[in-house]
Design an enzyme around this catalytic site. Structure first.
Site, short mmCIF file in Angstrom:
data_model
loop_
_atom_site.label_atom_id
_atom_site.label_comp_id
_atom_site.label_asym_id
_atom_site.label_seq_id
_atom_site.Cartn_x
_atom_site.Cartn_y
_atom_site.Cartn_z
N SER A 135 38.41 11.16 -23.14
CA SER A 135 37.55 12.28 -22.94
C SER A 135 37.82 13.33 -23.65
CB SER A 135 37.62 12.56 -21.34
OG SER A 135 36.80 13.87 -20.97
N LYS A 161 34.45 9.70 -24.96
CA LYS A 161 33.40 10.56 -24.28
C LYS A 161 33.62 12.15 -24.66
CE LYS A 161 34.03 12.40 -19.79
NZ LYS A 161 34.46 11.81 -18.36
N LYS A 163 32.56 16.12 -24.21
CA LYS A 163 32.09 17.14 -23.15
C LYS A 163 30.91 18.02 -23.84
CE LYS A 163 34.86 16.60 -19.59
NZ LYS A 163 34.47 16.02 -18.36
N ASP A 188 29.49 13.84 -21.38
CA ASP A 188 29.72 14.59 -19.92
C ASP A 188 29.07 15.90 -19.90
OD1 ASP A 188 30.21 14.95 -17.22
OD2 ASP A 188 32.53 14.33 -17.62
N GLU A 213 26.82 11.41 -18.65
CA GLU A 213 27.53 11.52 -17.26
C GLU A 213 27.12 13.01 -16.51
OE1 GLU A 213 31.71 11.04 -17.51
OE2 GLU A 213 32.22 11.69 -15.56
N ASP A 238 29.08 11.51 -11.67
CA ASP A 238 30.41 11.82 -11.12
C ASP A 238 30.81 12.81 -10.10
OD1 ASP A 238 32.89 13.11 -11.27
OD2 ASP A 238 33.18 13.47 -13.36
N LYS A 262 36.59 8.37 -9.03
CA LYS A 262 37.69 9.31 -8.99
C LYS A 262 38.43 8.98 -7.54
CE LYS A 262 36.50 12.40 -12.55
NZ LYS A 262 35.96 13.69 -13.17
N GLY A 290 39.05 10.70 -14.91
CA GLY A 290 40.26 11.30 -14.90
C GLY A 290 40.17 12.58 -14.63
O1 OSB Z 1 34.12 15.47 -15.38
O2 OSB Z 1 35.47 13.63 -15.79
C1 OSB Z 1 35.42 14.83 -15.74
C2 OSB Z 1 38.60 16.55 -16.26
C3 OSB Z 1 38.46 17.62 -15.28
C4 OSB Z 1 37.63 17.57 -14.70
C5 OSB Z 1 36.42 16.66 -14.71
C6 OSB Z 1 36.57 15.90 -15.67
C7 OSB Z 1 37.61 15.86 -16.73
C8 OSB Z 1 37.68 14.76 -17.67
C9 OSB Z 1 38.99 14.75 -18.14
O3 OSB Z 1 36.65 14.57 -18.45
C10 OSB Z 1 39.38 13.08 -17.90
C11 OSB Z 1 41.00 12.78 -18.50
O4 OSB Z 1 41.61 12.96 -17.31
O5 OSB Z 1 41.29 12.46 -19.71
MG MG Z 2 32.65 13.78 -15.58
#
Ligand code: OSB
Ligand code: MG
Length: 368
Positions: A135, A161, A163, A188, A213, A238, A262, A290
């Protein structure tokens, strides 16, 4: 099993690089660790509550309060037949899944250690290794984004992925698609859009993303169903999915085709497994999300990801992507094929480094 003592610790761990999402930037992680003495076994869990209530309402402070003032009194000294019973015992507390997960997952670690089994096996996991993705946070420039993706692909990760947020969506995706036409790519949005943005999100259909996402409101399953009817790209939820009832509603309404599970968001292994089983029965693939976890939360994620319907690469990556030095031994490593070997040692299968944890501890409370 009897819970005899509970040690809460808040550790501070600095990320190697700030992580930016549509809701903010994280640099220093404040992580609440739970060390539970269960029949003399030291069992570990991690709350994925954040530093602030921007991903969900929980924070380190609320998780600490709920653990100390409600969850600990509910379970202390009580005879509990199996870790699988803990989730239902905690039902009188509504919500606060990240607080619950920290304690509930520790019970699973304890039971697996008692039975001398890897946690993955106790949960019913069938995979020897799990597929991994990364991510990647919002980057200041397209050049930096491309460099980050190049590095992750060179390291072997199976899917990328990124953001996105309004204004930084179609352009970065287009730049990546031009450079890497064939990779498994997804985005995401962390709830940054509204249903009125459907035409903009529709533009993403041309980039053949694996999924988008959580584009819309964090509790708005209904609007996701409306959006999914307009998009070819599969929606993955999510933030919207807190329990098996949410998952059922989302699936039946057609709000998503994939679900991110999660442990913190759903309240631990029992809830996660129920959701996994429902999705499997409904032919909805799941993957493990994560929350920038330390090694302890990561170890629990790996065990959960060994269940059969974790069919897509998750956001569970190597320790070294996040930390200069993790708090477990060995650290989590990813192979050149983008996989993590599910450990075969009992319990979470990685040893917490108590000396390092103590040196990172900013606050400790021992309940007995
Ligand atoms: O939306 O998946 C998410 C990190 C913090 C809060 C929300 C998210 C995330 C990540 C990080 O996408 C995923 C990771 O731990 O590498
Ligand atoms: Mg997410």
């Amino acid at each position: 099993m009897r819970l005899r003592k509970l040690t809460l610790r808040e550790i501070h761990l600095r990320l190697l690089a700030p992580f930016q999402t549509s809701f903010g930037t994280t640099d220093l992680r404040r992580i609440l660790l739970v060390e539970a003495d269960i029949d003399g076994i030291a069992a570990w869990g991690e709350s994925t509550a954040g530093e602030n209530p921007f991903y969900c309402y929980e924070t380190v402070e609320t998780a600490w309060h709920i653990l100390r003032d409600y969850l600990w009194p509910m379970l202390r000294g009580r005879e509990i037949a199996a870790a699988a019973d803990v989730w239902d015992l905690l039902a009188p507390v509504r919500g606060h899944h990240m607080a619950k997960a920290a304690l509930e997952t520790a019970f699973w670690d304890a039971e697996a250690k008692q039975k001398n089994l890897p946690l993955a096996k106790l949960l019913g996991g069938t995979r020897e290794e799990i597929p991994c993705g990364v991510s990647i946070g919002i980057q200041p420039t397209a050049g930096e984004l491309i460099a980050k993706v190049e590095k992750a692909l060179a390291d072997g990760y199976q899917r990328i992925k990124i953001k996105i947020k309004p204004g930084l969506d179609a352009a970065p995706v287009r730049a990546l698609r031009e450079k890497f036409p064939g990779i498994r790519l997804m985005v995401d949005a962390n709830s940054a859009y509204r249903l009125e943005d459907a035409p903009l999100l529709k533009q993403l259909d041309s980039f053949h993303l694996m999924m988008i996402e959580q584009p819309l409101g964090c509790d708005d399953i209904f609007s996701h169903a409306e959006l999914q009817r307009q998009l070819e790209t599969p929606i993955c939820l999510d933030e919207c999915i807190h329990n098996v009832d949410d998952a059922r509603a989302a699936i039946e309404l057609g709000a998503c085709q994939i679900i991110n599970i999660k442990l913190g968001r759903v309240g631990g292994h029992t809830s996660a497994r129920r959701m996994h089983d429902l999705c499997q029965a409904k032919s909805i693939p799941v993957w493990c999300g994560g929350m920038l976890e330390s090694g302890i939360g990561r170890a629990h994620n790996i065990a959960m990801s060994s269940l059969p319907n974790f069919a897509l690469p998750g956001d569970v990556a190597a320790s070294r992507r996040y930390w200069q030095e993790d708090i477990i031994e060995p650290e989590v490593e990813v192979s050149s094929r983008g996989t993590i070997r599910v450990p075969s040692a009992p319990g979470i299968g990685y040893a917490p480094r108590l000396d390092r944890i103590e040196s990172l501890t900013q606050r400790r409370e021992v309940l007995e």
